[in-house]
Design an enzyme around this catalytic site. Structure first.
Site, PDB file in Angstrom:
ATOM      1  N   ARG A 109     -14.545 -39.145  -1.084  1.00 57.20           N
ATOM      2  CA  ARG A 109     -13.960 -40.213  -0.263  1.00 57.20           C
ATOM      3  C   ARG A 109     -13.619 -39.721   1.140  1.00 57.20           C
ATOM      4  NH1 ARG A 109      -8.594 -43.190   0.043  1.00 57.20           N
ATOM      5  NH2 ARG A 109      -9.123 -45.387   0.373  1.00 57.20           N
TER       6      ARG A 109
ATOM      7  N   ILE B 261     -10.438 -49.272   4.846  1.00 62.66           N
ATOM      8  CA  ILE B 261     -11.078 -48.728   3.647  1.00 62.66           C
ATOM      9  C   ILE B 261     -10.130 -49.045   2.504  1.00 62.66           C
ATOM     10  CG2 ILE B 261     -10.105 -46.414   4.156  1.00 62.66           C
ATOM     11  CD1 ILE B 261     -12.488 -45.229   2.600  1.00 62.66           C
ATOM     12  N   SER B 262     -10.643 -49.728   1.503  1.00 65.26           N
ATOM     13  CA  SER B 262      -9.796 -50.262   0.441  1.00 65.26           C
ATOM     14  C   SER B 262      -9.125 -49.166  -0.376  1.00 65.26           C
ATOM     15  CB  SER B 262     -10.614 -51.150  -0.505  1.00 65.26           C
ATOM     16  OG  SER B 262     -11.027 -52.325   0.144  1.00 65.26           O
ATOM     17  N   GLN B 263      -7.998 -49.511  -0.939  1.00 70.51           N
ATOM     18  CA  GLN B 263      -7.288 -48.644  -1.877  1.00 70.51           C
ATOM     19  C   GLN B 263      -8.229 -48.287  -3.029  1.00 70.51           C
ATOM     20  OE1 GLN B 263      -3.897 -50.657  -3.481  1.00 70.51           O
ATOM     21  NE2 GLN B 263      -3.322 -48.988  -4.852  1.00 70.51           N
ATOM     22  N   PRO B 264      -8.288 -47.037  -3.451  1.00 75.39           N
ATOM     23  CA  PRO B 264      -9.172 -46.670  -4.559  1.00 75.39           C
ATOM     24  C   PRO B 264      -8.969 -47.524  -5.808  1.00 75.39           C
ATOM     25  CG  PRO B 264      -8.410 -44.692  -3.474  1.00 75.39           C
ATOM     26  CD  PRO B 264      -7.672 -45.839  -2.836  1.00 75.39           C
TER      27      PRO B 264
END
Length: 225
Positions: A40, A66-69
């Site tokens: 990431r 960038i989205s939260q995992p």
């Protein structure tokens, strides 16, 4: 300049992240394996590398995130991707979700409406070296990609004010669409399955917060790289 190294400390941080995602309820081992596999930090500037494996969203260019995992894992788990399925992603963003889909063996077509992101992401290290088969498009996600339809799966990674009917038309019978729907500060995650007879079955899941899905870019049709 970003330096691309995937060291043991990065791999250890990913293992910790996967452990957190399991504790939060992610059970699909293939999704977790993909998250363990994808560096990431490749999708961050070097200056922010230390936070790459925190389970939180982070701003990127063009006012996007960038989205939260956990969000990435949640959506991907709902999508139930199988190897060699053709998947349309609406909202390339940082490219991290795109890479997860590719790691699961999907044949990915992805649309981005922000030209700054489109120009940057497709030329980045992960997609030049690790996942060169992804098709990148600049344009309006509400239009989809009729030339490449039908799709086995469709994933929307921005807050949709409604379910785009054109995208439903591009979904195969038996296909699945996952999207965060509704306007405002939070959206309900929705999974829509197109039955063999063309009828739709809709399921509602948890609430999340996404940047809005916007129309109006490249209205003459979406362009392939």
């Amino acid at each position: 300049m970003t330096v691309y190294k995937d060291e043991l400390r990065h791999q250890g941080l990913r293992a910790q992240l996967v452990k957190q995602l399991r504790e939060k309820g992610i059970t699909d081992e293939k999704v977790l394996e993909a998250i363990q596999t994808i560096p990431r930090h490749y999708f961050f500037d070097n200056a922010f590398e230390k936070i790459a494996y925190e389970d939180r969203a982070f701003p990127i260019a063009a006012g996007q995130t960038i989205s939260q995992p956990y969000t990435v894992a949640y959506q991907t788990q709902l999508l139930q991707v199988k190897r060699n399925e053709k998947v349309l992603e609406i909202g390339t963003g940082s490219g991290y979700q795109t890479a997860i889909l590719a790691a699961l063996g999907a044949r990915v077509c992805t649309i981005e409406r922000q030209k700054e992101l489109f120009d940057t992401i497709q030329k980045s290290y992960p997609f030049q070296r690790q996942y060169p088969g992804i098709r990148f498009f600049y344009g309006d996600g509400f239009l989809g990609l009729p030339t490449f339809a039908p799709f086995d799966k469709i994933l929307i990674t921005a807050a949709a004010p409604y379910t785009p009917p054109i995208l439903l038309e591009q979904l195969k019978p038996g296909g699945v669409m996952v999207l965060p729907r509704d306007e405002g500060d939070s959206q309900r995650m929705i999974r829509i399955t197109k039955q063999a007879d063309g009828t739709l079955r809709e399921e509602c899941f948890d609430q999340f917060s996404f940047v809005p899905m916007l129309a109006g870019k490249n209205s003459g049709g979406n362009k392939i790289v």
